[in-house]
Design a protein around this motif. Structure first.
Motif, short mmCIF file in Angstrom:
data_model
loop_
_atom_site.label_atom_id
_atom_site.label_comp_id
_atom_site.label_asym_id
_atom_site.label_seq_id
_atom_site.Cartn_x
_atom_site.Cartn_y
_atom_site.Cartn_z
N SER A 1 -2.33 -6.27 1.18
CA SER A 1 -1.82 -7.00 2.35
C SER A 1 -2.05 -6.19 3.61
CB SER A 1 -0.33 -7.32 2.20
OG SER A 1 0.46 -6.17 2.37
N PHE A 2 -2.37 -6.94 4.68
CA PHE A 2 -2.44 -6.34 6.02
C PHE A 2 -1.17 -6.76 6.74
CE2 PHE A 2 -7.01 -7.16 4.97
CZ PHE A 2 -7.38 -5.83 4.82
N ASN A 3 -0.47 -5.79 7.25
CA ASN A 3 0.84 -6.05 7.84
C ASN A 3 0.77 -5.88 9.35
OD1 ASN A 3 1.76 -6.03 5.05
ND2 ASN A 3 1.61 -3.79 5.22
N GLY A 4 1.50 -6.76 10.08
CA GLY A 4 1.36 -6.72 11.53
C GLY A 4 2.66 -6.72 12.30
N LYS A 5 2.51 -6.47 13.59
CA LYS A 5 3.63 -6.51 14.53
C LYS A 5 3.09 -7.06 15.85
CE LYS A 5 7.17 -3.63 16.73
NZ LYS A 5 7.69 -2.26 16.89
N ASP A 6 3.73 -8.06 16.38
CA ASP A 6 3.31 -8.71 17.62
C ASP A 6 1.87 -9.22 17.54
OD1 ASP A 6 5.80 -8.06 18.73
OD2 ASP A 6 5.04 -6.12 19.46
N GLY A 7 1.50 -9.66 16.34
CA GLY A 7 0.17 -10.24 16.15
C GLY A 7 -0.93 -9.25 15.87
N ASN A 8 -0.65 -7.94 15.97
CA ASN A 8 -1.65 -6.91 15.70
C ASN A 8 -1.37 -6.24 14.36
OD1 ASN A 8 -3.06 -7.16 18.18
ND2 ASN A 8 -1.46 -5.94 19.20
N VAL A 9 -2.40 -5.85 13.66
CA VAL A 9 -2.22 -5.12 12.42
C VAL A 9 -1.64 -3.75 12.73
CG1 VAL A 9 -4.55 -4.11 12.40
CG2 VAL A 9 -3.35 -4.46 10.24
N ASN A 10 -0.66 -3.31 11.90
CA ASN A 10 -0.11 -1.96 12.11
C ASN A 10 0.02 -1.15 10.83
OD1 ASN A 10 2.05 -3.18 10.91
ND2 ASN A 10 3.57 -2.55 12.45
N SER A 11 -0.24 -1.81 9.69
CA SER A 11 -0.24 -1.05 8.43
C SER A 11 -1.00 -1.83 7.36
CB SER A 11 1.18 -0.75 7.95
OG SER A 11 1.82 -1.93 7.49
N VAL A 12 -1.36 -1.09 6.32
CA VAL A 12 -2.05 -1.70 5.17
C VAL A 12 -1.31 -1.26 3.92
CG1 VAL A 12 -4.21 -1.87 3.89
CG2 VAL A 12 -4.28 -1.55 6.36
N THR A 13 -1.01 -2.23 3.05
CA THR A 13 -0.43 -1.91 1.75
C THR A 13 -1.56 -1.79 0.74
OG1 THR A 13 1.58 -3.14 2.28
CG2 THR A 13 1.20 -2.61 -0.04
N LEU A 14 -1.65 -0.62 0.12
CA LEU A 14 -2.74 -0.35 -0.82
C LEU A 14 -2.23 -0.37 -2.26
CD1 LEU A 14 -4.40 2.68 1.03
CD2 LEU A 14 -5.10 0.28 1.10
N GLN A 15 -2.96 -1.07 -3.10
CA GLN A 15 -2.68 -1.07 -4.54
C GLN A 15 -3.44 0.08 -5.17
OE1 GLN A 15 -0.86 -3.31 -6.90
NE2 GLN A 15 -1.31 -1.41 -8.00
N LEU A 16 -2.77 0.93 -5.92
CA LEU A 16 -3.44 2.02 -6.62
C LEU A 16 -4.11 1.47 -7.87
CD1 LEU A 16 -1.71 3.59 -4.61
CD2 LEU A 16 -1.32 5.31 -6.40
N MET A 17 -5.33 1.95 -8.14
CA MET A 17 -6.16 1.40 -9.21
C MET A 17 -6.55 2.48 -10.21
SD MET A 17 -6.47 -1.63 -7.67
CE MET A 17 -7.79 -2.51 -8.49
N GLU A 18 -7.07 2.04 -11.36
CA GLU A 18 -7.72 2.92 -12.32
C GLU A 18 -8.93 2.19 -12.87
OE1 GLU A 18 -4.97 3.80 -15.41
OE2 GLU A 18 -4.69 1.70 -16.01
N LEU A 19 -9.87 2.93 -13.42
CA LEU A 19 -11.09 2.30 -13.92
C LEU A 19 -10.93 1.84 -15.36
CD1 LEU A 19 -13.91 4.59 -12.45
CD2 LEU A 19 -13.05 2.42 -11.59
N GLY A 20 -11.36 0.59 -15.60
CA GLY A 20 -11.31 0.03 -16.95
C GLY A 20 -12.71 -0.05 -17.54
N GLU A 21 -13.00 -1.14 -18.24
CA GLU A 21 -14.30 -1.33 -18.87
C GLU A 21 -15.34 -1.74 -17.83
OE1 GLU A 21 -15.00 -0.68 -22.11
OE2 GLU A 21 -12.95 0.12 -22.08
N PRO A 22 -16.64 -1.48 -18.11
CA PRO A 22 -17.69 -1.87 -17.16
C PRO A 22 -17.74 -3.39 -16.97
CG PRO A 22 -18.51 -0.28 -18.76
CD PRO A 22 -17.16 -0.70 -19.24
N ASP A 23 -18.08 -3.81 -15.72
CA ASP A 23 -18.23 -5.24 -15.45
C ASP A 23 -19.71 -5.60 -15.50
OD1 ASP A 23 -19.35 -4.28 -13.13
OD2 ASP A 23 -17.69 -4.85 -11.84
#
Length: 733
Positions: free
Chosen positions: A383-405
């Motif tokens: 998610s991109f999070n904003g204040k007064d219509g401007n982006v002010n933070s980013v929520t990052l999901q932590l990942m790990e590597l699985g099987e090849p795609d």
């Protein structure tokens, strides 16, 4: 005299004439690899077989004599099948590369080995001309290409791959700094072609078609030509002054360039088609791909190419001090490094896999790190999070590597419940780009929203309209891919304008099994790196980062080439015959005898692994020169052509006359430059008038040390000769 029919053609020949000679004298081609006028008939290759009515078995035309009333077919189904099997057997034991892996891996099929070799020899003008056979913007492409050629370079298995792209740029820069090369144009055809889009695809097609003699006009919506090379590649990687010079050369060829006009607004495809004989749509992909992440509509969230275009146009763009770039390709790296140069104090690159999986060039990642870019691997914005219509933070999901795609890279998998918050002033989404669909509403699109174009001819659903580049089929790719399509499209348009079809069958070429190559014995010689400004100096401005090669370094780097491709490629008789048929030598694949030899002398290079045992070298050495310096050694699959007792050629009676080299149909014997200087070969025949038993004839002969060693059965000279072929052969002393 005898009367017979070959392929429906009635002909008359002297008694005793072979079918092969009768066919040749009447312009009918029969392939053969082991036959030559200078030596006795051998019949080893089995390719010259023909079918004669009333005779159950196929005849070897090199030895079978003509008879009265004979009816011969040289291309019957049975004959072709026999030749295919013969070729498959020959090629199954032929261990050689027709073309170097670097060239095969280049989407434009640039002759990398050829121009690298020319640079090594200091022949820069010749190198540039060879490059421009495929790439019309070499100084620009040499700077920005992600060089798939280098990925395939075998030198990399010894130490480091050749820096092919930088060598291309070096040769091109030498040309731009002198009287720039202009190819000779064909005579005007009277045909008019319109090209929509002045990027690498459109400009390449314009160059190629102008050289072919057509009248070409390029239309582009931007202020200047160049497409993504101008508006998507930063100045520090590709100075626009270089691009301008290369575009000016294309303009000098007579290409008309019209800027500031847009498809769908100022003209349509239909309107251009009404005024031209053909139209090429090369509009590119100018729309940034969306991540479809909540909050992406906030202000100060920019698309990757939108951001780079704004910077190129010198538009004011507020990114603040903290910038997050989403993506792992070269566009993402360009955005990161551009943000640094615009004064951002903290620049983060968010990528959902690890560095090993990043599609960006390693040098781009390394230089970005040196300039202060921080990489947050195994993270993905949710998610991109904003204040007064401007982006002010980013929520990052932590990942790990699985099987090849499907791409072969390990699939990133979210770690349940693990996230991270990152404060930002702006976000740049650089995950891809796509076609602006409404621009091409006249054309049929694929399910992916790209222009549907035939992969061989580039034809669209509208007659006379072709499409190439990022806007078609698979979508956006690298510039050299678009250039390759443009070259092939130009050939397709030439054929279309002449009412012809183009050959779409992929011709056969021989490739070595990389696992059988001995890389350990190669002498190591690390790559020469071009000079690059230190990070502290370069990150505060948009000056070109890489200074390129000096002449000394360019020649040294080019000299590291292993020369994998065959030097005889353009005149190889074996390949010429192999490409006539749809062959599959792998059907007879077995253990490949490793017969590479290193006992070449000063003049002649021997490569027994390419030998097909046609015997021409052995027979010419014995029958013509009366020396017998080489012979057939061994039996069965282990048979090879070599000097007696496998001695070096220098320790035999070999006179380095070059006749064996001239007759070799495969590249198993090649001449070194010293031999070329001392011994006149192939192209250096003299025309002489000879007399035998009172009969005169004008013939072509090749002499060595005063002796006639070759009488050329040149159709223009000897077809109507008063002398028989046997009499001509008797001239050889």
């Amino acid at each position: 005299m005898l009367n017979l029919t070959i392929n429906g053609k009635n002909i008359t020949v002297e008694e005793g004439t072979t079918i092969l000679q009768a066919a040749k004298d009447n312009g009918i081609y029969i392939p053969t690899l082991c036959y030559d006028d200078a030596v006795k008939v051998y019949g080893a290759c089995g390719l010259c077989v023909v079918e004669a009515e009333g005779i159950p078995k196929l005849l070897r035309s090199c030895s079978a004599k003509c008879s009265e009333g004979m009816v011969v077919n040289t291309e019957s189904k049975r004959v072709v099948q026999s030749r295919k099997i013969a070729m498959e057997l020959l090629m199954s034991a032929h261990d050689g590369d027709c073309v170097a892996p670097c060239q095969l891996n280049c989407p434009a099929r640039t002759d990398c080995q050829g121009y690298v070799g020319l640079i090594a020899n200091g022949e820069y003008e010749a190198a540039l001309k060879l490059i421009k056979n495929k790439v019309s913007l070499p100084a620009s492409i040499g700077r920005v290409c992600p060089h798939p050629c280098e990925t395939a370079c075998r030198r990399g298995k010894v130490d480091e791959a050749i820096n092919i792209a930088q060598l291309k740029a070096f040769a091109a820069d030498m040309d731009l700094n002198s009287d720039s090369y202009l190819p000779e144009k064909n005579a005007p055809t009277g045909k008019k072609i319109a090209i929509i889009g002045g990027g690498p695809a459109g400009l390449t097609a314009a160059y190629r078609l102008a050289v072919s003699g057509h009248e070409v006009t390029v239309y582009d919506m931007m202020e200047k030509m160049g497409g993504m090379l101008r508006y998507g590649i930063p100045q520090y990687r590709l100075p626009k002054e270089v691009l301008d010079k290369e575009i000016a050369i294309i303009e000098k060829l007579g290409v008309k360039m019209i800027n500031g006009v847009k498809l769908g607004k100022d003209f349509t495809i239909a309107s251009l088609k009404a005024q031209n004989d053909a139209v090429i749509v090369a509009v590119g992909a100018w729309k940034s791909s969306s991540m479809r992440t909540p909050g992406e509509e906030l202000d100060r969230i920019y698309g990757g190419i939108d951001f780079l275009r704004a910077v190129a146009l010198k538009q004011e763009i507020n990114i603040g001090d903290k910038v997050v770039i989403c993506g792992g390709g070269n566009t993402a790296m360009d955005a990161c490094r551009t943000a640094v140069r615009l004064g951002a104090k903290e620049v983060y690159c968010v990528y959902r896999r690890t560095r090993n999986e990043m599609p960006a060039e390693d040098i781009e990642i390394t230089e970005a790190e040196e300039e202060g870019v921080q990489f947050k691997f195994l993270t993905n914005p949710i998610s991109f999070n904003g204040k007064d219509g401007n982006v002010n933070s980013v929520t990052l999901q932590l990942m790990e590597l699985g099987e090849p795609d499907a791409s072969g890279r390990r699939r990133p998998v979210a770690i349940e419940g693990k996230t991270e918050e990152l404060d930002v002033d702006s976000v740049i989404v650089a995950i891809g780009q796509k076609l602006v669909n409404e621009d091409v509403s006249e054309l049929k699109l694929t399910d992916r929203g790209n222009i549907e174009a035939d992969i061989d001819t580039f034809k669209t659903n509208i007659e006379g309209v072709f499409a190439i580049g990022d806007a078609t089929n698979r979508g956006a790719s690298i510039a050299i891919e678009a250039i390759g399509e443009a070259n092939r499209c130009a050939l397709s348009i030439d054929a279309y304008l002449n009412g012809e079809d183009i050959e779409t069958r992929v011709p056969y070429i021989s490739r070595r099994d990389e696992e059988l190559i001995d890389f350990q014995s190669k002498e190591k010689c690390p790559a020469r790196k071009p000079q690059v400004f230190p990070a502290a100096e370069r990150k505060n401005n948009f000056d070109e980062v890489c200074l390129g090669y000096t002449e000394e370094d360019a020649k040294a780097e080019a000299s590291r080439c292993l020369e994998c491709g065959c030097k005889e490629y353009y005149k190889c008789k074996l390949l010429s015959v192999a490409q006539r048929y749809d062959i599959h030598p792998e059907r007879f694949k077995g253990e490949m005898p490793q017969k590479y030899t290193a006992d070449s002398n000063e003049f002649i290079e021997r490569n027994s692994a390419k030998c097909i045992l046609c015997g021409l070298c052995v027979r010419s050495c014995k029958e013509v020169m009366n020396i017998s310096a080489i012979g057939l050694l061994g039996r069965g699959f282990k048979t090879e052509v070599a000097p007696a007792f496998n001695l070096p050629l220098d320790q035999t009676k070999c006179t380095n006359c070059g006749l064996c080299v001239e007759l070799c149909p495969t590249g198993a014997l090649t001449e070194k430059s010293a031999l070329k200087k001392q011994i006149p070969l192939k192209e250096e025949y003299s025309k002489e008038t000879v007399t035998i038993d009172g009969k005169q004839a004008e013939v072509l002969v090749s002499r060595y040390d005063g002796k006639i060693i070759r009488v050329i059965p040149n159709d223009e000279v000897s077809r109507n000769s008063a002398l028989s072929r046997e009499e001509l052969k008797s001239l050889i002393k």
